[in-house]
Design a protein around this motif. Structure first.
Motif, PDB file in Angstrom:
ATOM      1  N   GLU A  19      -8.365  15.862  -4.920  1.00  0.00           N
ATOM      2  CA  GLU A  19      -7.154  16.641  -5.197  1.00  0.00           C
ATOM      3  C   GLU A  19      -6.833  17.592  -4.052  1.00  0.00           C
ATOM      4  O   GLU A  19      -5.666  17.751  -3.673  1.00  0.00           O
ATOM      5  N   VAL A  20      -7.861  18.224  -3.494  1.00  0.00           N
ATOM      6  CA  VAL A  20      -7.644  19.150  -2.370  1.00  0.00           C
ATOM      7  C   VAL A  20      -7.093  18.397  -1.165  1.00  0.00           C
ATOM      8  O   VAL A  20      -6.145  18.841  -0.498  1.00  0.00           O
ATOM      9  N   ALA A  21      -7.687  17.218  -0.876  1.00  0.00           N
ATOM     10  CA  ALA A  21      -7.230  16.417   0.256  1.00  0.00           C
ATOM     11  C   ALA A  21      -5.798  15.932   0.031  1.00  0.00           C
ATOM     12  O   ALA A  21      -4.977  15.949   0.952  1.00  0.00           O
ATOM     13  N   SER A  22      -5.493  15.517  -1.183  1.00  0.00           N
ATOM     14  CA  SER A  22      -4.141  15.039  -1.498  1.00  0.00           C
ATOM     15  C   SER A  22      -3.127  16.177  -1.351  1.00  0.00           C
ATOM     16  O   SER A  22      -2.024  15.969  -0.809  1.00  0.00           O
ATOM     17  N   PHE A  23      -3.488  17.366  -1.816  1.00  0.00           N
ATOM     18  CA  PHE A  23      -2.603  18.531  -1.695  1.00  0.00           C
ATOM     19  C   PHE A  23      -2.345  18.852  -0.223  1.00  0.00           C
ATOM     20  O   PHE A  23      -1.198  19.089   0.177  1.00  0.00           O
ATOM     21  N   TYR A  24      -3.406  18.833   0.581  1.00  0.00           N
ATOM     22  CA  TYR A  24      -3.277  19.111   2.018  1.00  0.00           C
ATOM     23  C   TYR A  24      -2.341  18.107   2.690  1.00  0.00           C
ATOM     24  O   TYR A  24      -1.423  18.487   3.428  1.00  0.00           O
ATOM     25  N   VAL A  25      -2.560  16.837   2.413  1.00  0.00           N
ATOM     26  CA  VAL A  25      -1.757  15.776   3.040  1.00  0.00           C
ATOM     27  C   VAL A  25      -0.287  15.901   2.663  1.00  0.00           C
ATOM     28  O   VAL A  25       0.599  15.818   3.522  1.00  0.00           O
ATOM     29  N   GLU A  26      -0.010  16.115   1.372  1.00  0.00           N
ATOM     30  CA  GLU A  26       1.377  16.177   0.923  1.00  0.00           C
ATOM     31  C   GLU A  26       2.092  17.400   1.483  1.00  0.00           C
ATOM     32  O   GLU A  26       3.262  17.310   1.880  1.00  0.00           O
TER      33      GLU A  26
END
Length: 213
Positions: A19-26
């Protein structure tokens, strides 16, 4: 390397990491590169220096002055605009590269991971020795395209006064009024670099062909 780390986090089974990685990418993909440059240069960098100072004072309070003193005395002037520009480019393009690696990893057949696990490998070993080598070969073309785009976007750092090719060309043109010759040379230099990188990626693809089956 930052993009690869976030790409692995995007396919992780650990939900918080994913979730943290997805938030960063988006978030990063949704912000223009020029805005990221300004934000890192004038907001992120001072915040990072404040964090260093706080950590240095805390370490000195714990009696670790030899480590804490340099951090406590670290000044924003010691962080050049060139360093800030590099950091901004790393952050900006790591999000796009993370998605390239994620797509490459997910394109590998699931049976290969299962086969590696059945041979006694851990998931980390299977990813490192079986999945990633194949994924990297598959993502070479889009990865090369992203490197070329980053090379061209590096011209944006001239807005921070960084002495890159574009900035040097602009300074020379304004002092000599030879705009035609100067910007032709600037364009030619970027063209040589981007074509050279494209040829290198193609050469690497032929040296490391992906064998299916």
């Amino acid at each position: 390397m930052v993009g690869l780390a976030f790409g692995l986090a995007r396919v992780s089974r650990n939900r918080p990491i994913n979730e943290v990685a997805s938030f960063y990418v988006e978030i990063i993909r949704g912000v223009p590169m020029l805005v990221i440059l300004f934000y890192i240069a004038f907001v992120g960098a001072p915040g990072l220096v404040d964090l260093f100072n706080w950590a240095g004072n805390a370490l000195q309070g714990l009696g670790l002055g030899f480590v804490g003193k340099p951090l406590a005395e670290f000044s924003i002037r010691q962080l050049s605009f060139t360093s800030r520009a590099i950091l901004a480019l790393v952050i900006g393009y790591s999000a796009f590269i993370a998605e390239i690696f994620r797509a490459g990893i997910e394109s590998i057949e699931g049976g290969q991971m299962e086969a590696a696990l059945s041979l006694g490998m851990s998931r980390g070993q299977a990813m490192r020795h079986v999945i990633l080598p194949q994924a990297v070969r598959r993502v070479l073309p889009p990865l090369g395209n992203d490197f070329i785009a980053m090379l061209k976007d590096s011209a944006l750092v001239s807005v921070l006064g960084v002495q890159d090719i574009t900035q040097l060309g602009r300074l020379y043109a304004t002092s000599t009024f030879r705009f035609f010759e100067t910007y032709n040379v600037v364009a030619f230099l970027y063209l040589v670099m981007t074509i050279g990188l494209s040829l290198f990626v193609r050469y690497w693809e032929t040296r490391n062909p992906l064998k299916e089956g």
